[in-house]
Design an enzyme around this catalytic site. Structure first.
Site, PDB file in Angstrom:
ATOM      1  CG  HIS A  39      -4.216  -4.284   0.269  1.00  0.00           C
ATOM      2  ND1 HIS A  39      -3.578  -3.965  -1.160  1.00  0.00           N
ATOM      3  CD2 HIS A  39      -4.193  -3.230   0.992  1.00  0.00           C
ATOM      4  CE1 HIS A  39      -3.251  -2.612  -0.812  1.00  0.00           C
ATOM      5  NE2 HIS A  39      -3.508  -2.147   0.396  1.00  0.00           N
ATOM      6  CG  ASP A  80      -1.920   1.009   1.053  1.00  0.00           C
ATOM      7  OD1 ASP A  80      -3.021   0.595   0.354  1.00  0.00           O
ATOM      8  OD2 ASP A  80      -1.998   1.976   1.627  1.00  0.00           O
ATOM      9  CE1 TYR A  95      -6.248   6.142  -0.390  1.00  0.00           C
ATOM     10  CE2 TYR A  95      -5.838   6.584   1.961  1.00  0.00           C
ATOM     11  CZ  TYR A  95      -6.170   5.746   0.809  1.00  0.00           C
ATOM     12  OH  TYR A  95      -6.207   4.320   0.918  1.00  0.00           O
TER      13      TYR A  95
END
Length: 395
Positions: free
Chosen positions: A374, A190, A318
């Site tokens: 993930h 990630d 983000y």
């Protein structure tokens, strides 16, 4: 105001490294339980379970357990079984786990988590990497360093914008040098995959190799690059469909994380719903989240976000990385790279093809993994540790 004086010669003293113990005040836990008991539940969705978001029945079960049965003190004792520290890097207090190889001859390896995760995700790898022989894993042992990203858990985040993964890579490089590691390996997933990539781009002389369990950054595919293969085109079509159908969380977190943060920082129910939906959707659980993760593990992750009040700063990753989602034409990783391609991440058909990665990386090992998602360090720690040992043994 008192200011620290710079010693003669112009060099400040190296910040100290302090042992760290996880210890949440009882009043924080009491307030958490009270807030859970006072949850104001919304109207149920008329759609099938999970289709429009976290299922109400499941969330009610989890919150009841969180308030009345979850033993945070037991989780604290488990976490404190690992050696943890904090030190100041670029003016920030950075938290990390450091466990050395049992044979005293470990390869230094920095492991970096992503969102909505924490350092806890990587703890299952610690015994496997520091003492691989005891777990039937062939290959070298490692000195493992697991930092918490800035603004997650017990690591501070700068009070400014633009705190991107390239900046974090610089922090990690300074941290590893302070720990005495002039040469080291790196691994991540990630946002941690992006941090690991930038370590290799910006400090190639210090990187032995890098190992990724997903590809977070898009390669440059502009003028002068080879045409996309059929497999790459199919992957991108899937990725665009996923962005259209499932990446609403990313749209809000990359534009208005502060607005969302008011709700999630104030409501345990909201925080749990927001995080657990992602752990379910991105793992290889076939819709049953507790098939992959115990309820205690999940609530440990959520409780860390709650007690440290770090959901809002973590979501800023983000917005701060909006301009760092794709690499430029000059970004080529020449450090030896391995990729463990876990089959069930986000998209219906798994991860991108090897040629997608080879646009950026010197791929030495490419391991398609038939199961896992993930959060591979927790979902599939033994296969991930085996791949890690095999890759670095070859270097």
């Amino acid at each position: 105001m008192c200011q620290e004086k710079t010693p003669k010669g112009g060099r400040r003293p190296t910040p100290s490294i302090e042992p760290f113990t996880v210890s949440v005040a009882e009043e924080v836990l009491g307030d958490l339980r009270d807030r859970i008991h006072r949850t104001r539940w919304p109207q149920r969705s008329p759609a099938p379970a999970w289709q429009q978001g976290t299922d109400a029945d499941y969330l009610r079960q989890v919150l009841a357990y969180w308030a009345d049965d979850f033993d945070w003190r037991a989780q604290e004792r488990r976490l404190n079984g690992f050696q943890q520290f904090r030190t100041e890097v670029d003016g920030l207090k950075i938290h990390y786990v450091q466990e050395k190889a049992v044979n005293g001859q470990g390869i230094p390896l920095v492991l970096t988590h992503g969102w909505p995760s924490s350092f806890v995700e990587y703890l299952p790898l610690v015994p496997l990497l520091t003492d691989p022989a005891a777990h039937g894993i062939d290959g070298p042992a490692f000195d493992v360093v697991i930092p918490s990203l800035p603004g997650y858990g017990f690591s501070e985040r700068p009070d400014r914008t633009g705190v991107n993964t390239r900046y974090v890579a610089g922090l990690w490089h300074e941290l590893m040098g302070r720990l005495g590691y002039g040469r080291y390996g790196a691994q991540g997933a990630d946002f941690g995959s992006a941090v690991t990539t930038y370590l290799a781009l910006d400090h190639p002389e210090s990187l032995i190799g890098i190992h990724l369990s997903n590809l977070d950054l898009h390669p440059h595919t502009g003028p002068g690059t080879r045409p996309l293969s059929a497999a790459e085109r199919a992957y991108l079509a899937q990725y665009r469909r996923w962005c259209s159908d499932d990446r609403g969380y990313g749209a809000i977190q990359s534009t208005r994380p502060q607005t969302l943060g008011y709700a999630l920082n104030d409501s345990p129910a909201g925080l749990a719903a927001w995080l657990l939906e992602k752990w379910r959707a991105w793992s290889d659980c076939e819709g049953d989240i507790e098939r992959c993760f115990s309820r205690d593990f999940l609530l440990t992750v959520v409780t860390l976000y709650w007690c440290t009040e770090t959901i809002t700063p973590s979501m800023r990753d983000y917005v701060d990385n909006r301009s760092h989602e794709s690499l430029g034409p000059e970004d080529r990783v020449d450090v030896p790279t391995a990729v463990s391609v876990f089959a069930n991440q986000f998209l219906d058909d798994g991860a991108p093809p090897r040629e997608w990665a080879e646009r950026t990386y010197d791929v030495r090992c490419w391991w398609p993994m038939p199961v896992g998602g993930h959060f591979a360090a927790t979902e599939q720690p033994v296969p991930l540790a085996r791949n890690t040992a095999a890759f670095f043994a070859g270097l």
